[in-house]
Enzyme design. Structure first.
Site, PDB file in Angstrom:
ATOM      1  N   LYS A  46     -12.792   4.229  -3.896  1.00  0.00           N
ATOM      2  CA  LYS A  46     -12.223   2.909  -3.591  1.00  0.00           C
ATOM      3  C   LYS A  46     -13.229   1.835  -3.186  1.00  0.00           C
ATOM      4  CE  LYS A  46      -7.350   3.360  -2.655  1.00  0.00           C
ATOM      5  NZ  LYS A  46      -6.297   3.014  -1.725  1.00  0.00           N
ATOM      6  N   HIS A  73      -0.137  -1.448  10.090  1.00  0.00           N
ATOM      7  CA  HIS A  73      -0.307   0.014  10.237  1.00  0.00           C
ATOM      8  C   HIS A  73       0.058   0.445  11.662  1.00  0.00           C
ATOM      9  CE1 HIS A  73      -3.707  -0.478   7.055  1.00  0.00           C
ATOM     10  NE2 HIS A  73      -2.705   0.120   6.446  1.00  0.00           N
ATOM     11  N   SER A 106      -4.717  -4.689   3.931  1.00  0.00           N
ATOM     12  CA  SER A 106      -6.141  -4.613   4.280  1.00  0.00           C
ATOM     13  C   SER A 106      -6.959  -5.479   3.330  1.00  0.00           C
ATOM     14  CB  SER A 106      -6.619  -3.164   4.203  1.00  0.00           C
ATOM     15  OG  SER A 106      -5.901  -2.378   5.110  1.00  0.00           O
ATOM     16  N   ARG A 119       6.273  -2.214   2.256  1.00  0.00           N
ATOM     17  CA  ARG A 119       6.328  -3.657   2.501  1.00  0.00           C
ATOM     18  C   ARG A 119       7.157  -4.371   1.457  1.00  0.00           C
ATOM     19  NH1 ARG A 119      -0.045  -3.891   2.351  1.00  0.00           N
ATOM     20  NH2 ARG A 119       0.542  -2.291   0.863  1.00  0.00           N
TER      21      ARG A 119
HETATM   22  P1  ADP Z   1      -3.435   3.260   0.809  1.00  0.00           P
HETATM   23  O1  ADP Z   1      -2.785   2.040   0.204  1.00  0.00           O
HETATM   24  O2  ADP Z   1      -4.823   3.516   0.350  1.00  0.00           O
HETATM   25  O3  ADP Z   1      -2.544   4.447   0.834  1.00  0.00           O
HETATM   26  P2  ADP Z   1      -3.385   1.749   3.239  1.00  0.00           P
HETATM   27  O4  ADP Z   1      -4.349   1.922   4.365  1.00  0.00           O
HETATM   28  O5  ADP Z   1      -3.416   0.436   2.541  1.00  0.00           O
HETATM   29  O6  ADP Z   1      -3.672   2.959   2.339  1.00  0.00           O
HETATM   30  O7  ADP Z   1      -1.899   1.999   3.754  1.00  0.00           O
HETATM   31  C1  ADP Z   1      -1.488   3.161   4.403  1.00  0.00           C
HETATM   32  C2  ADP Z   1       0.011   3.114   4.623  1.00  0.00           C
HETATM   33  O8  ADP Z   1       0.348   1.997   5.429  1.00  0.00           O
HETATM   34  C3  ADP Z   1       0.849   2.958   3.366  1.00  0.00           C
HETATM   35  O9  ADP Z   1       2.060   3.665   3.545  1.00  0.00           O
HETATM   36  C4  ADP Z   1       1.123   1.492   3.303  1.00  0.00           C
HETATM   37  O10 ADP Z   1       2.297   1.187   2.570  1.00  0.00           O
HETATM   38  C5  ADP Z   1       1.306   1.194   4.771  1.00  0.00           C
HETATM   39  N1  ADP Z   1       1.016  -0.194   5.085  1.00  0.00           N
HETATM   40  C6  ADP Z   1       0.010  -0.945   4.609  1.00  0.00           C
HETATM   41  N2  ADP Z   1       0.064  -2.196   5.108  1.00  0.00           N
HETATM   42  C7  ADP Z   1       1.153  -2.231   5.928  1.00  0.00           C
HETATM   43  C8  ADP Z   1       1.770  -3.249   6.702  1.00  0.00           C
HETATM   44  N3  ADP Z   1       1.299  -4.484   6.730  1.00  0.00           N
HETATM   45  N4  ADP Z   1       2.856  -2.924   7.405  1.00  0.00           N
HETATM   46  C9  ADP Z   1       3.323  -1.676   7.365  1.00  0.00           C
HETATM   47  N5  ADP Z   1       2.829  -0.672   6.616  1.00  0.00           N
HETATM   48  C10 ADP Z   1       1.748  -0.942   5.913  1.00  0.00           C
END
Ligand code: ADP
Length: 169
Positions: free
Chosen positions: A46, A22, A134, A96
């Site tokens: 969730k 993130h 996550s 991803r």
């Molecule tokens: P949700 O899946 O509930 O929308 P997340 O917190 O899992 O929320 O992800 C938020 C954003 O970050 C999404 O666009 C997701 O694809 C992206 N994301 C999640 N993990 C990664 C990662 N390892 N690298 C880059 N982007 C990521």
């Protein structure tokens, strides 16, 4: 020429918890946008490990070095309604895998149907982070694995105190 238009994007997610993946998306996003609003979804449906307040605190701590260009907020409504409220027209999302793409493709089209002015910008995850999620990190931490290379230090500490019995540092 003097720039008058400010380019802002909303980066929405659950951030349960924030990962280095993130963080990297936001860092890269800041080379294209003046301001990024990290919008933490309340995510009541969730069953999150961290409460909203805990997730927001971790986001605030980890993004402090970025100053005013990164704004931390939460939302508890349809994402397009949140963007309309903030008067922002761009959603930033990370991709991803092909699986992410299929979901994001559908979401992006749904959001555009709800509000044609809203555009989603996708950034492909860097190789180093494409395996991070996550939920995987929570699983590893719960089983006592070291997640220090996957999350910011503050998040690793928070995971350790949430899951005190098995996490090793
Ligand atoms: P949700 O899946 O509930 O929308 P997340 O917190 O899992 O929320 O992800 C938020 C954003 O970050 C999404 O666009 C997701 O694809 C992206 N994301 C999640 N993990 C990664 C990662 N390892 N690298 C880059 N982007 C990521």
């Amino acid at each position: 020429m003097r720039k008058t238009v400010k380019y802002c994007a909303v980066y929405p997610g659950t951030f349960d918890p924030l990962t280095l993946g993130h963080l990297h998306i936001v860092k890269r996003g800041l080379t294209h946008f003046d301001t990024i609003v990290i919008a933490c979804s309340v995510g009541e449906h969730k069953h999150t490990l961290f409460s909203l307040e805990e997730r927001l605190n971790l986001l605030r701590q980890c993004f402090k070095p970025f100053g005013k260009r990164v704004v931390i907020d939460s939302f508890d409504m349809l994402l397009v309604h949140y963007l309309q409220q903030q008067k922002i027209h761009t959603i930033l999302r990370g991709i991803r895998t092909v699986g992410d793409f299929e979901y994001e493709h559908q979401m992006s089209l749904a959001n555009r149907t709800l509000d044609p002015k809203i555009e989603t910008v996708f950034m492909l995850t860097d190789d180093h982070y494409s395996h991070l999620s996550s939920s995987l990190i929570k699983e590893i931490a719960a089983l006592g694995g070291n997640v220090g290379a996957m999350v910011p230090t503050a998040v690793a500490k928070a995971l350790k105190s949430k899951l005190p019995k098995r996490v090793k540092s």
